[in-house]
Design a protein around this motif. Structure first.
Motif, PDB file in Angstrom:
ATOM      1  N   LEU A   1      85.152  36.675  52.301  1.00 20.00           N
ATOM      2  CA  LEU A   1      83.758  36.296  52.113  1.00 20.00           C
ATOM      3  C   LEU A   1      83.593  35.310  50.963  1.00 20.00           C
ATOM      4  N   TYR A   2      84.324  35.527  49.871  1.00 18.85           N
ATOM      5  CA  TYR A   2      84.166  34.681  48.697  1.00 18.85           C
ATOM      6  C   TYR A   2      84.662  33.256  48.925  1.00 18.85           C
ATOM      7  N   ALA A   3      85.673  33.080  49.753  1.00 22.66           N
ATOM      8  CA  ALA A   3      86.220  31.737  49.968  1.00 22.66           C
ATOM      9  C   ALA A   3      85.168  30.773  50.522  1.00 22.66           C
ATOM     10  N   PRO A   4      84.494  31.096  51.646  1.00 22.13           N
ATOM     11  CA  PRO A   4      83.471  30.169  52.149  1.00 22.13           C
ATOM     12  C   PRO A   4      82.241  30.109  51.248  1.00 22.13           C
ATOM     13  N   LEU A   5      81.884  31.240  50.629  1.00 18.96           N
ATOM     14  CA  LEU A   5      80.724  31.232  49.743  1.00 18.96           C
ATOM     15  C   LEU A   5      80.947  30.282  48.570  1.00 18.96           C
ATOM     16  N   THR A   6      82.138  30.351  47.993  1.00 16.07           N
ATOM     17  CA  THR A   6      82.470  29.473  46.863  1.00 16.07           C
ATOM     18  C   THR A   6      82.453  28.013  47.289  1.00 16.07           C
ATOM     19  N   ALA A   7      83.020  27.713  48.449  1.00 12.43           N
ATOM     20  CA  ALA A   7      83.055  26.335  48.940  1.00 12.43           C
ATOM     21  C   ALA A   7      81.645  25.786  49.147  1.00 12.43           C
TER      22      ALA A   7
ATOM     23  N   ILE B   1      86.704  37.219  41.600  1.00 16.57           N
ATOM     24  CA  ILE B   1      87.954  37.360  42.340  1.00 16.57           C
ATOM     25  C   ILE B   1      89.131  37.572  41.391  1.00 16.57           C
ATOM     26  N   GLU B   2      89.057  36.971  40.203  1.00 14.89           N
ATOM     27  CA  GLU B   2      90.124  37.118  39.223  1.00 14.89           C
ATOM     28  C   GLU B   2      90.289  38.566  38.784  1.00 14.89           C
ATOM     29  N   HIS B   3      89.237  39.363  38.939  1.00 13.24           N
ATOM     30  CA  HIS B   3      89.264  40.755  38.485  1.00 13.24           C
ATOM     31  C   HIS B   3      89.399  41.739  39.651  1.00 13.24           C
TER      32      HIS B   3
END
Length: 221
Positions: free
Chosen positions: A88-94, A214-216
């Motif tokens: 989920l975070y990958a497309p949201l971040t992009a 994501i780092e955590h």
């Protein structure tokens, strides 16, 4: 299924809207735990509504990925899966990164002042440990930039993704206060880049801010 009695909800909402809002909050802040079975009758009594708004809210919550219904059997809060969060975070971040870049073209001084005011409220709630409210101001900050970017497709896709990861964001924001303070600093840097109309910096800083949780991830799962 323990249900709080000391909750507050926004006024001037329909029974359906009020029910949906409250159930979302309880799922996101962990009042209703992952995997917990939901009883529509008990929830209706607790919220002072009929079972119809509960069932209507359940339909929307399932679309949002917050609950799972097994027809004729039961309804449960969905669990949080590490792999799903990453997906989920990958497309949201992009999408947010692109929005920050686009926003530099449209950003006016009134937008800068609005963003600083939102970030100040975010900072205030973080310091006061009003974590759910802090999360809402963090989302408002990013949503404002999406609106400045003026791309309805980005806004629509981000809105859909955002609801799915709200529970994880709430877990992240509950971590040590200095980590949330780092997010406040991230926001200020993004605002400075928007004010300078530096598209490259705005995109880079936005990506850094969105990837921080994501780092955590390994520490939380």
């Amino acid at each position: 299924m323990p249900i709080p009695t000391d909750y507050t909800t926004p006024i001037r909402l329909s029974a359906k809207e009020r029910t949906l809002t409250q159930l979302q909050k309880w799922i996101i802040d962990g009042t209703l735990q992952p995997g917990e079975k939901l009883n529509d009758t008990a929830l209706a009594v607790a919220l002072g509504v009929s079972r119809t708004p509960i069932r209507e809210a359940f339909q929307l919550l399932e679309v949002q990925g917050l609950i799972q219904t097994f027809p004729g059997k039961e309804t449960r809060v969905t669990t949080l899966e590490k792999a799903d969060i990453i997906k989920l975070y990958a497309p949201l971040t992009a999408l947010h990164t692109l929005a920050a870049e686009l926003a530099t073209v449209n950003c006016q001084q009134e937008h800068i002042e609005q963003l600083r005011a939102i970030n100040a409220s975010f900072n205030k709630h973080v310091k006061n440990e009003q974590l759910y409210e802090a999360m809402e101001f963090d989302e408002k900050f990013h949503e404002t930039i999406l609106h400045i970017a003026n791309n309805q497709h980005i806004l629509t896709f981000c809105s859909s993704l955002q609801m799915h990861i709200r529970r994880y964001k709430y877990i992240f924001i509950k971590r040590p206060n200095w980590e949330s303070q780092a997010a406040v600093a991230d926001h200020e840097a993004i605002i400075d880049a928007l004010e300078a109309r530096d598209a490259e910096a705005a995109a880079r800083l936005m990506k850094h801010n969105l990837m921080r949780p994501i780092e955590h991830l390994d520490k939380m799962f």
